[in-house]
Design a protein around this motif. Structure first.
Motif, mmCIF file in Angstrom:
data_model
loop_
_atom_site.group_PDB
_atom_site.id
_atom_site.type_symbol
_atom_site.label_atom_id
_atom_site.label_comp_id
_atom_site.label_asym_id
_atom_site.label_seq_id
_atom_site.Cartn_x
_atom_site.Cartn_y
_atom_site.Cartn_z
ATOM 1 N N ASP A 139 48.759 46.932 37.217
ATOM 2 C CA ASP A 139 48.362 45.662 36.604
ATOM 3 C C ASP A 139 47.415 45.896 35.448
ATOM 4 O O ASP A 139 46.554 46.778 35.501
ATOM 5 C CB ASP A 139 47.665 44.757 37.629
ATOM 6 C CG ASP A 139 48.616 44.201 38.666
ATOM 7 O OD1 ASP A 139 49.827 44.151 38.395
ATOM 8 O OD2 ASP A 139 48.136 43.814 39.754
ATOM 9 N N ARG A 140 47.563 45.092 34.417
ATOM 10 C CA ARG A 140 46.633 45.133 33.292
ATOM 11 C C ARG A 140 45.366 44.390 33.666
ATOM 12 O O ARG A 140 45.384 43.444 34.443
ATOM 13 C CB ARG A 140 47.269 44.506 32.059
ATOM 14 C CG ARG A 140 48.400 45.341 31.515
ATOM 15 C CD ARG A 140 48.871 44.830 30.189
ATOM 16 N NE ARG A 140 49.938 45.700 29.680
ATOM 17 C CZ ARG A 140 50.673 45.401 28.648
ATOM 18 N NH1 ARG A 140 50.482 44.259 27.994
ATOM 19 N NH2 ARG A 140 51.610 46.227 28.240
ATOM 20 N N ASN A 141 44.247 44.817 33.091
ATOM 21 C CA ASN A 141 42.956 44.215 33.415
ATOM 22 C C ASN A 141 42.794 42.822 32.827
ATOM 23 O O ASN A 141 42.108 41.985 33.401
ATOM 24 C CB ASN A 141 41.810 45.095 32.909
ATOM 25 C CG ASN A 141 41.689 46.381 33.688
ATOM 26 O OD1 ASN A 141 42.068 46.440 34.843
ATOM 27 N ND2 ASN A 141 41.175 47.408 33.061
ATOM 28 N N LYS A 192 45.963 36.752 29.322
ATOM 29 C CA LYS A 192 45.776 35.620 28.425
ATOM 30 C C LYS A 192 45.851 34.342 29.235
ATOM 31 O O LYS A 192 46.633 34.223 30.178
ATOM 32 C CB LYS A 192 46.858 35.605 27.347
ATOM 33 C CG LYS A 192 46.736 36.733 26.356
ATOM 34 C CD LYS A 192 47.811 36.619 25.300
ATOM 35 C CE LYS A 192 47.715 37.779 24.329
ATOM 36 N NZ LYS A 192 48.780 37.730 23.309
ATOM 37 N N ALA A 193 45.040 33.367 28.855
ATOM 38 C CA ALA A 193 45.020 32.094 29.554
ATOM 39 C C ALA A 193 46.405 31.458 29.517
ATOM 40 O O ALA A 193 47.069 31.440 28.491
ATOM 41 C CB ALA A 193 43.997 31.154 28.916
ATOM 42 N N GLY A 194 46.849 30.976 30.665
ATOM 43 C CA GLY A 194 48.134 30.301 30.761
ATOM 44 C C GLY A 194 49.332 31.221 30.827
ATOM 45 O O GLY A 194 50.468 30.755 30.745
ATOM 46 N N THR A 195 49.119 32.528 30.965
ATOM 47 C CA THR A 195 50.239 33.463 31.051
ATOM 48 C C THR A 195 50.228 34.166 32.406
ATOM 49 O O THR A 195 49.209 34.188 33.097
ATOM 50 C CB THR A 195 50.186 34.540 29.950
ATOM 51 O OG1 THR A 195 49.005 35.321 30.117
ATOM 52 C CG2 THR A 195 50.201 33.903 28.570
ATOM 53 N N GLU A 196 51.359 34.726 32.746
ATOM 54 C CA GLU A 196 51.456 35.484 33.988
ATOM 55 C C GLU A 196 50.757 36.828 33.826
ATOM 56 O O GLU A 196 50.654 37.355 32.721
ATOM 57 C CB GLU A 196 52.921 35.727 34.343
ATOM 58 C CG GLU A 196 53.653 34.491 34.776
ATOM 59 C CD GLU A 196 55.059 34.809 35.251
ATOM 60 O OE1 GLU A 196 55.281 35.918 35.785
ATOM 61 O OE2 GLU A 196 55.936 33.957 35.083
ATOM 62 N N LYS A 197 50.327 37.362 34.950
ATOM 63 C CA LYS A 197 49.718 38.693 34.942
ATOM 64 C C LYS A 197 50.758 39.709 34.484
ATOM 65 O O LYS A 197 51.918 39.620 34.857
ATOM 66 C CB LYS A 197 49.218 39.040 36.334
ATOM 67 C CG LYS A 197 48.269 40.179 36.379
ATOM 68 C CD LYS A 197 47.586 40.258 37.731
ATOM 69 C CE LYS A 197 46.247 40.928 37.512
ATOM 70 N NZ LYS A 197 45.356 40.768 38.609
#
Length: 149
Positions: free
Chosen positions: A34-36, A39-44
């Motif tokens: 997983d990336r740390n 962005k708001a409103g986006t999937e991990k």
């Protein structure tokens, strides 16, 4: 010079142990890390990192891990290239795993069964293992005035 990689992620598929013509065990696999930041409103988002392990490390990984298992690996980055039958050059960047570690407990495994087989003891429910007579932790220093320097 330094070439050291430490990653923790989940297997994207079951690792398959193979052998070279000389009988050396090897396993190639991909882990999703997983990336740390998100962005708001986006999937991990995750990065999918290719890894390769050799000999006993390969045997350990193929025996105790499966798709979805969390693993922590230590190793180095390696780049290599080759030409296929059509003369097209291919490039690969991968992690050569020197050490592999369990990164979750048997209980925390997301799968229904244990990815570790019978290798890890079953402590039953919430009972924690007994570690014998471990030293008592040192009490923290209350204030800076208590420091000896």
């Amino acid at each position: 010079m330094l070439n050291k990689v430490i990653l923790m992620g989940r297997f994207t598929k079951d690792p398959e142990l193979r052998s070279t013509p000389q009988g050396v065990s090897t396993v190639s696999f991909t882990i999703a890390c997983d990336r740390n930041f998100q962005k708001a409103g986006t999937e991990k988002q995750a990065d999918f990192i290719g890894c390769v392990a050799w000999r006993q490390t390969a045997e350990f990984i193929s025996k105790y891990f499966k798709k979805g298992s969390m693993i922590a690996v230590e190793g180095s980055i390696q780049t290599r290239n080759w030409d296929d039958n059509e003369g097209k050059r291919h490039y690969v960047t991968e992690v050569v795993v020197d050490r592999a570690h369990f990164a979750e407990s048997k209980r925390d495994s997301a799968s229904g069964g244990s990815p570790y087989g019978d290798a890890m003891p079953n402590y039953g429910g919430s009972q924690e293992p007994s570690y014998g007579d471990l030293p008592t932790p040192v009490a923290p220093i209350a204030t800076e005035d208590d420091l000896p320097f």
